[in-house]
Design a protein around this motif. Sequence first.
Motif, PDB file in Angstrom:
ATOM      1  N   UNK A  20       0.851  -1.108   0.158  1.00 22.75           N
ATOM      2  CA  UNK A  20       0.117  -0.030  -0.063  1.00 22.75           C
ATOM      3  C   UNK A  20       0.786   1.249  -0.027  1.00 22.75           C
ATOM      4  N   UNK A  21       0.540   2.186  -0.864  1.00 20.76           N
ATOM      5  CA  UNK A  21       1.170   3.492  -0.637  1.00 20.76           C
ATOM      6  C   UNK A  21       0.482   4.286   0.526  1.00 20.76           C
ATOM      7  N   UNK A  22       1.574   5.263   1.011  1.00 17.50           N
ATOM      8  CA  UNK A  22       1.350   6.261   2.029  1.00 17.50           C
ATOM      9  C   UNK A  22       1.868   7.523   1.583  1.00 17.50           C
ATOM     10  N   UNK A  23       1.439   8.543   2.315  1.00 17.74           N
ATOM     11  CA  UNK A  23       1.711   9.798   1.937  1.00 17.74           C
ATOM     12  C   UNK A  23       3.329   9.884   2.487  1.00 17.74           C
ATOM     13  N   UNK A  60       3.925   8.325  -5.816  1.00 19.33           N
ATOM     14  CA  UNK A  60       2.575   9.024  -6.198  1.00 19.33           C
ATOM     15  C   UNK A  60       1.911   7.574  -6.701  1.00 19.33           C
ATOM     16  N   UNK A  61       2.685   6.519  -7.321  1.00 20.49           N
ATOM     17  CA  UNK A  61       1.844   5.236  -7.880  1.00 20.49           C
ATOM     18  C   UNK A  61       2.973   4.289  -8.135  1.00 20.49           C
ATOM     19  N   UNK A  62       2.350   2.953  -8.078  1.00 21.25           N
ATOM     20  CA  UNK A  62       3.049   1.748  -8.531  1.00 21.25           C
ATOM     21  C   UNK A  62       2.439   1.357  -9.906  1.00 21.25           C
ATOM     22  N   UNK A  63       3.123   0.936 -10.986  1.00 23.96           N
ATOM     23  CA  UNK A  63       2.477   0.416 -12.023  1.00 23.96           C
ATOM     24  C   UNK A  63       3.235  -0.897 -12.296  1.00 23.96           C
ATOM     25  N   UNK A  64       2.496  -2.075 -12.517  1.00 19.48           N
ATOM     26  CA  UNK A  64       3.213  -3.238 -12.972  1.00 19.48           C
ATOM     27  C   UNK A  64       2.672  -3.859 -13.733  1.00 19.48           C
ATOM     28  N   UNK A  82      -1.342 -12.535 -22.794  1.00 23.95           N
ATOM     29  CA  UNK A  82      -2.080 -11.233 -22.339  1.00 23.95           C
ATOM     30  C   UNK A  82      -1.249 -10.485 -21.383  1.00 23.95           C
ATOM     31  N   UNK A  83      -1.723  -9.592 -20.639  1.00 26.17           N
ATOM     32  CA  UNK A  83      -1.061  -9.004 -19.735  1.00 26.17           C
ATOM     33  C   UNK A  83      -2.045  -8.602 -18.392  1.00 26.17           C
ATOM     34  N   UNK A  84      -1.661  -8.174 -17.538  1.00 28.12           N
ATOM     35  CA  UNK A  84      -2.356  -7.584 -16.365  1.00 28.12           C
ATOM     36  C   UNK A  84      -1.601  -6.473 -16.285  1.00 28.12           C
ATOM     37  N   UNK A  85      -2.228  -5.157 -16.186  1.00 23.56           N
ATOM     38  CA  UNK A  85      -1.450  -3.796 -15.556  1.00 23.56           C
ATOM     39  C   UNK A  85      -2.473  -3.573 -14.542  1.00 23.56           C
ATOM     40  N   UNK A  86      -1.430  -3.426 -13.467  1.00 25.58           N
ATOM     41  CA  UNK A  86      -1.663  -3.375 -12.149  1.00 25.58           C
ATOM     42  C   UNK A  86      -1.376  -1.948 -11.424  1.00 25.58           C
ATOM     43  N   UNK A  87      -2.179  -1.355 -10.882  1.00 28.96           N
ATOM     44  CA  UNK A  87      -1.862   0.034 -10.450  1.00 28.96           C
ATOM     45  C   UNK A  87      -2.123   0.094  -9.114  1.00 28.96           C
ATOM     46  N   UNK A  88      -1.498   0.934  -8.210  1.00 27.20           N
ATOM     47  CA  UNK A  88      -1.707   1.300  -6.862  1.00 27.20           C
ATOM     48  C   UNK A  88      -1.398   2.528  -6.839  1.00 27.20           C
ATOM     49  N   UNK A  89      -2.483   3.485  -6.628  1.00 31.05           N
ATOM     50  CA  UNK A  89      -2.299   4.955  -6.643  1.00 31.05           C
ATOM     51  C   UNK A  89      -2.769   5.783  -5.507  1.00 31.05           C
ATOM     52  N   UNK A  90      -1.971   6.540  -4.931  1.00 27.86           N
ATOM     53  CA  UNK A  90      -2.154   7.431  -3.853  1.00 27.86           C
ATOM     54  C   UNK A  90      -3.360   8.312  -4.576  1.00 27.86           C
TER      55      UNK A  90
END
Length: 193
Positions: free
Chosen positions: A127-130, A135-139, A148-156
């Motif tokens: 998890x991201x935190x301040x 700002x973000x993780x893109x995997x 195929x692909x998975x584009x996973x994102x975790x963004x504040x």
Amino acid sequence: MDSLVHNISSQIVYLNGYAAPDSVRNIDVGYWYANTVGRSLNKFMSPKILETAFYTTLQEFPIFVGYIQADAHRRVYVDVNSEALNMPVYADTSSDLDYLTLCKAGFNIHKLPADPRGENRILTYPRLSVVDQNPAYFHVLRLRDNTGILVYANIAHCFVDGYGFTLFMERWMEILNQMQQPQANASTEQPLS
């Protein structure tokens, strides 16, 4: 990425009173893409072109390269400093899973067959935190045999809301398609004689 560095202008983006509390929340999302154009990496979301399209898209969404700050009046803002960009993390890895297996599991990671090594088959980031200031993780997770692909994102959440993130993803894929178009045209063109 050099183009990104040269095309970002410094700016301050204040969060409104509704967005400021969201600065501690995250948007966690995954987009699945099936390969319908053939097994070649050059035809389906080439790693190099996908990453180049990502950094090109960031030029249109500079808030993703900013830092969370607060002023003396406790107003929260994003500081985009062109001299010190806060780059999102971008990763591109491979998986032993294929797209058909994911379809059969209804894209529910809890229904996937167990990994014989006991490892997590769908990689995610913490998890991201301040405090982390990321700002973000893109995997980008490439599925077995380029199915195929998975584009996973975790963004504040303070950087963007769900609608804004959807606009970012749509624009990323538009730019990717534009970048791949010349390759498709070049392969079908015949030399002049």
